[in-house]
Design an enzyme around this catalytic site. Structure first.
Site, PDB file in Angstrom:
ATOM      1  CD  GLU A 118      33.895  25.217  12.902  1.00 42.30           C
ATOM      2  OE1 GLU A 118      32.862  25.774  12.746  1.00 42.30           O
ATOM      3  OE2 GLU A 118      34.159  25.059  14.392  1.00 42.30           O
ATOM      4  CE  LYS A 195      34.587  26.930  17.315  1.00 41.10           C
ATOM      5  NZ  LYS A 195      33.587  26.211  16.643  1.00 41.10           N
ATOM      6  CB  CYS A 232      33.371  28.670  13.895  1.00 42.46           C
ATOM      7  SG  CYS A 232      31.779  28.758  13.609  1.00 42.46           S
TER       8      CYS A 232
END
Lengths: 383, 383
Positions: A118, A195, A232
Site C-alpha cells: 500500500e 480503498k 489494507c
C-alpha cells in the site's frame, strides 16, 4: 523485540520435532505446499539484493474439460529507502529503484502478476496529520510518474502490475485517494480501484487525507485471471472481500501497511478467512521496517509524543480457497513471495464446499437493506 | 493419527523455549489471557469424570460510567456414549447423564451460559442417508424430553442453556430442523434458532433431512447478555455471523460437528475472524470421537464404503473482538471450556477499531440486492 522472531514458521521448524511438526503445520497451514524450485541464479540474485525470496505451489486436481490455469503471482514487501525528510522526488525515485530490482527477480521467477504494498512510493506518513510534504507524494493514477514507471516494467516483463499509490484526482478538484492502479501486461493502464474503508484508529489518521473510495468492487480481467484489490483496512470487512468475489475475482490482493500487537494476531486470520469464505485466492502484503518522522506526533492514546509508531511486521502471505496458506515472508526484511497458483482450485473447492450455492444472498440483501434504515428494529427475543 | 497431537497449544508449549514461546503465542493467540483460578474440588471433579477442564479470563479496561459486565460461558464437547445401534431412548438418556455431570462442574465454575455441541442428543448420523432410526431422535423444541431436561438444569443452576437438537416441528407437517433451543436461567423456554446454512459436502448429507432455517437472525436477551446461535456450517458464511451481530449479539455460539483435514485448518480461522470483524465474542464448539455405524455408507468421493468418517477433532475455543483467543480444548477427549468474559470489551474494541462505523452497509445492501438479480452484470473491467 521486532526481531525476536524472524518468521513464525522458522521458529516452529527450529524447535518442533519432525513428527509433531507435520501435524502442527497441517493444523496451522493446511495441506502441505510444494516449494517452487527456483534457479540458482535467482536465489543468488535475491541474496545479493538482500531480500527474502520464497516460492510455493498451490496445486489443483486435473480436470477433463479444463486445462490447468496456472498463474504466478509475486508479492513484494519492502522498507522505505531514504529518510522521510529527504526530498520527495528522491524518496520516490529510490523506491522505484529498489522495487524495480525486486521486480526483475520476480520476472526471473516467471511472475505474471506482481503487487506492491500500500502507498508504496512513500513513507506511511498519515500518522503525522501534517499535509506537507506528504500530499506531494500524490500522483495521477492514469499518467503519473509512478504509473509510467509501472507501464515500463509491465511491458518489459510481460507482467500485470498492481501499484497502490496515493492518488491525486485533478479532474475532481484535485482530491486525494488511496488507490491501486492496475497495469496490464501489455503496458496499458487497465484501471484503478480505490480503498473502500478508511481507518480512524491509532496512528492511522487516513480519513484526514482522503475519503472512502467511490470505485465500488470492480474486478480486472487480465490475461492471467480476474483480479481485484482490497486495500489494507478493507481486510477487516468481510463484505468487502465478498463483493469483489461476487463480481468474479479469482485473486484478491490486499496491499497493506499495518503494525502492532493487536493487528498482528489478526493478520493471519482475515485474508485467509476471505479466501475460504469466497472460494478464491487472497494475497496479503504488509510493508516492513520502522519509519521515523522529523516532527513528533501523538497517537491519541494518552502517551507521549514520539517520532515513530512501531515496526511494520511484513509477514506477507498467500491463502487458498481450500484453507491452505503459504508461510509468511520475513517480519523484518524486504521480501518477494512467489506463488504458483492453479486457479482451477477455486471452482473445485466451490463445487465441493458450496458456500456460494448455500449463501442465501436474497435473504441477506433483504435483511441488510432493512438494517440500514433509521427505524430498524433489531430482532431481539426477550423473556 | 487422531491422537498424534492432544492440543496444538500443548505441543507448542512442550517444544518451544519460553522466550520464543511468548512471541509465538502472541502472534498465534493474541494478548495473553489469565487462567481462571478454579477450586481444587472442581479440578478433581473434572478429573474423576474424565474430561478436559480449562478456564480463561478475557478482561476489559475499567470504564467510568459502566461497571464491568462479567459473564462466564461454558462450552461442552463430548463423545457419544452408547453404540449408535443401541435403542434410541437409551442413547439419548446416556447423553443426558453425561452432559449433566459436566454441567454440574460448569455450575461449580460459576458458568452463567452453557452451550452444548450440535445435535448433542445423537450421533451425527446424517452420513448414512438412512431415515430410520435417526429421525426418531427428533424432538419438539418447545416441550420435548431434552428441552425439559435443559429446563431442569437451568433452574437448578441459574444458568442459560443453549441446546442444539434435531427438532421435529409438529405444527408444520412434522418437518425436521436443525435447531438450537435457548432456555433462560429461570427455566423458561426463551426461543429457538434454526441452522441457516445446510451443507452438501462429503458425509454431511444434512440437506437430505432438513431445510435451511426460517428463523432469521434472532438474538436472545438473557440476564447475562445478548446471545445468538450460528449453527455449524453457518460459520463458513461471514454474512451469517454479521447479521447476528447487526441484531445486537454480544456472544455468538457456534455449536458444530466437523471432521477432516480440510476442515481442521479452517476451524481456528472462521469463528475468530467473526469475533474480530463483528466486535463480539464467538464460541466455537466441536464434538469429539469417532462414531461407528452398523450399515456401511459411501462418501461421494469414489472411495469404498465404510462405517465411520473420521474423528471429530474437538478443539473448542472462545475468540474475542480484540483478536485474542483461548487455547482449544482437547482434540480427542470430552471437555469443558470456561471463559470469563467482560462484555465491555466489545464496545471498547468497536470504539477503537470502528468496523461498524466504517462498514458502508448502505452500499453493500444496494450492491447485494443487485447481485441477486438474474440479470446481474458483474463489474468487470477488460482491456
Amino acid at each position: 523485540q521486532a526481531g525476536a522472531i524472524e518468521t513464525l514458521e522458522k521458529t516452529l521448524e527450529t524447535f518442533i520435532p519432525d513428527a509433531e511438526l507435520k501435524e502442527v503445520k497441517r493444523i496451522l497451514y493446511g495441506k502441505e505446499l510444494k516449494k517452487l524450485i527456483l534457479p540458482q541464479k535467482v536465489v543468488e540474485a535475491a541474496q545479493e539484493r538482500e531480500f527474502d525470496l520464497q516460492g510455493y505451489v498451490f496445486e489443483a486436481a486435473p480436470e477433463q474439460l479444463r486445462t490447468p490455469r496456472i498463474v504466478r503471482v509475486g508479492l513484494i514487501q519492502n522498507k522505505i529507502i531514504l529518510p522521510t525528510d529527504a526530498p520527495v522526488l528522491n524518496q520516490i525515485t529510490a523506491l522505484h529503484k529498489r522495487v524495480s530490482e525486486i521486480v526483475e527477480v520476480a520476472a526471473f521467477c516467471g511472475v505474471n502478476i506482481v503487487c506492491f504494498q500500500e502507498a508504496w512510493t512513500m513513507p506511511f506518513a498519515f500518522c503525522t496529520r501534517e499535509k506537507e510534504p506528504w500530499t506531494e507524494f500524490a500522483e495521477s493514477a492514469e499518467d503519473g510518474f509512478t504509473t509510467r514507471f509501472c507501464q515500463e516494467l509491465a511491458k518489459k516483463y510481460n507482467m500485470v502490475v498492481v501499484s497502490p499509490i496515493l492518488e491525486r484526482d485533478e479532474i475532481h478538484g484535485g482530491t486525494l485517494w488511496n488507490t491501486a492502479v492496475v497495469v496490464s501486461n501489455t503496458g496499458q493502464f487497465l484501471g484503478k480501484s480505490r480503498k473502500n474503508h478508511i481507518p480512524r484508529v491509532g496512528d492511522f489518521n487516513e480519513s484526514t487525507y482522503y475519503m472512502e473510495g467511490n470505485t465500488g468492487h470492480r474486478v480486472f480481467q487480465t490475461q492471467f485471471g480476474r483480479i481485484a484489490v482490497n486495500i489494507c483496512y478493507g481486510r477487516h470487512h468481510p463484505l468487502n472481500w465478498f463483493m469483489y468475489s461476487i463480481n468474479g475475482a479469482e485473486i484478491i490482493f490486499n496491499p497493506s501497511a499495518t503494525v502492532g500487537a493487536v493487528s498482528e494476531p489478526m493478520w493471519s486470520v482475515e485474508a485467509r478467512n476471505a479466501a475460504i469464505a469466497n472460494h478464491c485466492f487472497t494475497c496479503a502484503i504488509n510493508r516492513v521496517g520502522t519509519e521515523y518522522f522529523k516532527n513528533e506526533f501523538t497517537s491519541g492514546n494518552g502517551k507521549k509524543a514520539h517520532h515513530e509508531f512501531g515496526h511494520f511486521y511484513g509477514s506477507s502471505y498467500v491463502a487458498a480457497p481450500d484453507g491452505s496458506r503459504s508461510p509468511g515472508l520475513s517480519r523484518t526484511h524486504d521480501g518477494l513471495l512467489v506463488a504458483e497458483i492453479d486457479l482451477n482450485l477455486n471452482r473445485q473447492t466451490a463445487d465441493k464446499w458450496n458456500f456460494k450455492m448455500t449463501g442465501r444472498y436474497d435473504m441477506y440483501a433483504d435483511e441488510l437493506t432493512k438494517a440500514t434504515q433509521n427505524d430498524f428494529k433489531p430482532n431481539i427475543i426477550k423473556e
